[in-house]
Design a protein around this motif. Structure first.
Motif, PDB file in Angstrom:
ATOM      1  N   THR A 192      -2.111  -6.584  -6.831  1.00 36.92           N
ATOM      2  CA  THR A 192      -3.208  -7.412  -7.332  1.00 36.92           C
ATOM      3  C   THR A 192      -4.215  -6.621  -8.162  1.00 36.92           C
ATOM      4  N   GLY A 193      -4.179  -5.310  -8.055  1.00 34.60           N
ATOM      5  CA  GLY A 193      -5.151  -4.493  -8.786  1.00 34.60           C
ATOM      6  C   GLY A 193      -4.566  -4.015 -10.085  1.00 34.60           C
ATOM      7  N   TYR A 194      -5.174  -2.965 -10.628  1.00 36.31           N
ATOM      8  CA  TYR A 194      -4.616  -2.461 -11.874  1.00 36.31           C
ATOM      9  C   TYR A 194      -4.036  -1.072 -11.717  1.00 36.31           C
ATOM     10  N   SER A 195      -3.675  -0.695 -10.503  1.00 32.23           N
ATOM     11  CA  SER A 195      -3.241   0.682 -10.338  1.00 32.23           C
ATOM     12  C   SER A 195      -2.001   0.934 -11.190  1.00 32.23           C
ATOM     13  N   SER A 196      -2.035   2.008 -11.880  1.00 31.96           N
ATOM     14  CA  SER A 196      -0.890   2.310 -12.731  1.00 31.96           C
ATOM     15  C   SER A 196       0.160   3.019 -11.897  1.00 31.96           C
ATOM     16  N   LEU A 197       1.376   2.904 -12.317  1.00 31.61           N
ATOM     17  CA  LEU A 197       2.458   3.557 -11.580  1.00 31.61           C
ATOM     18  C   LEU A 197       2.311   5.064 -11.657  1.00 31.61           C
ATOM     19  N   GLN A 198       1.572   5.517 -12.665  1.00 32.03           N
ATOM     20  CA  GLN A 198       1.256   6.930 -12.803  1.00 32.03           C
ATOM     21  C   GLN A 198       0.519   7.441 -11.557  1.00 32.03           C
ATOM     22  N   TYR A 199      -0.456   6.621 -11.091  1.00 34.90           N
ATOM     23  CA  TYR A 199      -1.210   6.992  -9.895  1.00 34.90           C
ATOM     24  C   TYR A 199      -0.348   6.877  -8.655  1.00 34.90           C
ATOM     25  N   LEU A 200       0.406   5.804  -8.605  1.00 37.66           N
ATOM     26  CA  LEU A 200       1.221   5.541  -7.431  1.00 37.66           C
ATOM     27  C   LEU A 200       2.140   6.724  -7.142  1.00 37.66           C
ATOM     28  N   LYS A 201       2.679   7.258  -8.213  1.00 37.46           N
ATOM     29  CA  LYS A 201       3.589   8.394  -8.111  1.00 37.46           C
ATOM     30  C   LYS A 201       2.909   9.602  -7.459  1.00 37.46           C
ATOM     31  N   LYS A 202       1.617   9.762  -7.769  1.00 40.57           N
ATOM     32  CA  LYS A 202       0.887  10.942  -7.286  1.00 40.57           C
ATOM     33  C   LYS A 202       0.206  10.718  -5.945  1.00 40.57           C
ATOM     34  N   LEU A 203       0.151   9.454  -5.525  1.00 45.03           N
ATOM     35  CA  LEU A 203      -0.640   9.120  -4.347  1.00 45.03           C
ATOM     36  C   LEU A 203       0.113   9.464  -3.063  1.00 45.03           C
ATOM     37  N   ILE A 229       8.860  -4.754  -5.744  1.00 48.79           N
ATOM     38  CA  ILE A 229       7.971  -3.894  -4.945  1.00 48.79           C
ATOM     39  C   ILE A 229       8.767  -3.225  -3.820  1.00 48.79           C
ATOM     40  N   ILE A 230       9.649  -3.996  -3.180  1.00 50.08           N
ATOM     41  CA  ILE A 230      10.438  -3.437  -2.069  1.00 50.08           C
ATOM     42  C   ILE A 230      11.347  -2.312  -2.584  1.00 50.08           C
ATOM     43  N   THR A 231      12.035  -2.582  -3.674  1.00 57.82           N
ATOM     44  CA  THR A 231      12.935  -1.562  -4.242  1.00 57.82           C
ATOM     45  C   THR A 231      12.157  -0.315  -4.643  1.00 57.82           C
ATOM     46  N   MET A 232      11.017  -0.547  -5.295  1.00 59.18           N
ATOM     47  CA  MET A 232      10.205   0.589  -5.735  1.00 59.18           C
ATOM     48  C   MET A 232       9.728   1.411  -4.539  1.00 59.18           C
ATOM     49  N   SER A 233       9.290   0.726  -3.469  1.00 59.19           N
ATOM     50  CA  SER A 233       8.855   1.437  -2.260  1.00 59.19           C
ATOM     51  C   SER A 233       9.971   2.335  -1.762  1.00 59.19           C
ATOM     52  N   HIS A 234      11.161   1.765  -1.660  1.00 64.85           N
ATOM     53  CA  HIS A 234      12.287   2.557  -1.155  1.00 64.85           C
ATOM     54  C   HIS A 234      12.560   3.747  -2.057  1.00 64.85           C
ATOM     55  N   ASN A 235      12.532   3.507  -3.365  1.00 60.90           N
ATOM     56  CA  ASN A 235      12.820   4.595  -4.299  1.00 60.90           C
ATOM     57  C   ASN A 235      11.761   5.689  -4.265  1.00 60.90           C
ATOM     58  N   LEU A 236      10.527   5.304  -3.932  1.00 60.83           N
ATOM     59  CA  LEU A 236       9.455   6.304  -3.853  1.00 60.83           C
ATOM     60  C   LEU A 236       9.354   6.893  -2.442  1.00 60.83           C
ATOM     61  N   GLY A 237      10.228   6.469  -1.555  1.00 56.70           N
ATOM     62  CA  GLY A 237      10.208   6.991  -0.184  1.00 56.70           C
ATOM     63  C   GLY A 237       9.050   6.445   0.634  1.00 56.70           C
ATOM     64  N   LEU A 238       8.573   5.258   0.269  1.00 57.10           N
ATOM     65  CA  LEU A 238       7.444   4.674   0.988  1.00 57.10           C
ATOM     66  C   LEU A 238       7.917   3.560   1.906  1.00 57.10           C
TER      67      LEU A 238
END
Ligand code: C2E
Ligand code: MG
Ligand code: MG
Ligand code: MG
Length: 280
Positions: free
Chosen positions: A184-195, A223-232
């Motif tokens: 819902t926010g504007y977080s970029s995937l750039q941040y997500l990667k580093k978070l 979102i689910i796939t991305m979480s898994h791929n990022l190990g979250l």
């Protein structure tokens, strides 16, 4: 003619604005009294795994006003944030949550429960936030691995590197982090990667129409796939129906929170629910 109308209009707006300012000032005063007189309470909403096992809870604040009754956090958290009153309120929330965690850790039936606490932007941006939290953890002698802080994307706008440092420091001592209202926010995937967080929490706005809205289905799946791929780890909020849970499960989301399992409830009710679940 138009000058008169203009002036009238100005007066009209002035009065409306005056009323809004007065209402706001009254609400702020009420909020200060609420802090002073301890009118807050924590409610607990269970989080469950795909097998129905209790994983823990999210602590959600409630304001019990002596005349107005229960006031929703949607109606006072924004003002608390604007006025800075979220700082004492947030500290109360953390202390109360940790005191509760301490009690849970003394009972084998509840010792593994993880308690999620919402933290606001102003709180985490405080220079001494890490120190504050460490001293609360020490005061209550709790296992930091059982505390999960829920952050939102909106706090990842300014001083992101400062926040990352704070998260990293707290992660080292065991504290968990979840990114609330994800999408819902504007977080970029750039941040997500580093978070350095542990979990993404799929916002309930995507879960609501999951069964009928193909766009929501696509977003949730992504979102689910991305979480898994990022190990979250990934959890869905606002799960109200079996169909929603089934869809989430079929896409690989194994953690849920929502009215399907329980509303947020006072501590006694929450513990009764936990004991009932562990009985079966
Ligand atoms: P949130 O952190 O996203 O919390 C989830 C909200 O969704 C809660 O509203 C919860 O009661 C509601 N909810 C849970 N399951 C369902 C469901 O199945 N369907 C529907 N329609 N709603 C569901 P609540 O308790 O009114 O809290 C609203 C917001 O206020 C929270 O959203 C959070 O952003 C904020 N908040 C609550 N407690 C605190 C707190 O202690 N500190 C701070 N900073 N914010 C808080
Ligand atoms: Mg939350
Ligand atoms: Mg949420
Ligand atoms: Mg939400």
């Amino acid at each position: 003619q138009s000058k008169v109308a203009g002036r009238n209009r100005l007066c009209f707006f002035n009065q409306t604005m005056q009323e809004a300012i007065t209402a706001r000032a009254e609400m702020e005063q009420k909020l200060r009294e609420a802090i002073e007189h301890n009118q807050f309470q924590l409610y607990y909403q269970i989080q469950v795994s795909s097998s129905g096992q209790a994983l823990g809870a999210e602590a959600l604040i409630r304001w019990q006003h002596p005349e107005d009754g229960q006031i929703s956090p949607f109606n006072f958290i924004p003002l608390a944030e604007e006025t800075g009153l979220i700082l004492p309120i947030g500290e109360w929330v953390l202390n109360t949550a940790c005191a509760q965690l301490k009690k849970w850790q003394q009972n084998p039936l509840t010792q593994d429960l993880v308690l999620a606490v919402n933290v606001s932007a102003l709180q985490i941006h405080q220079e001494d936030f890490v120190e504050q939290l460490k001293s609360i953890l020490q005061k209550h002698k709790i296992t930091p691995e059982r505390l999960k802080l829920e952050l939102t994307e909106s706090m990842l706008v300014e001083n992101v590197s400062g926040i990352i440092t704070k998260i990293n420091t707290l992660r080292k001592i065991g504290v968990l982090f979840s990114l609330d209202d994800f999408g819902t926010g504007y977080s970029s995937l750039q941040y997500l990667k580093k978070l350095p967080i542990n979990q993404l929490k799929i916002d309930q706005s995507f879960v609501r129409d999951l069964i009928t809205d193909t766009n929501d289905r696509a977003i949730v799946r992504t979102i689910i796939t991305m979480s898994h791929n990022l190990g979250l780890n990934v959890i869905a909020e606002g799960v109200e129906t079996v169909e929603q849970k089934q869809y989430l499960l079929s896409e690989g989301c194994m953690n849920y929170q929502g009215y399907l399992f329980s509303k947020p409830v006072p501590i006694d009710e929450f513990e009764a629910l936990i004991f009932r679940l562990s009985d079966t």
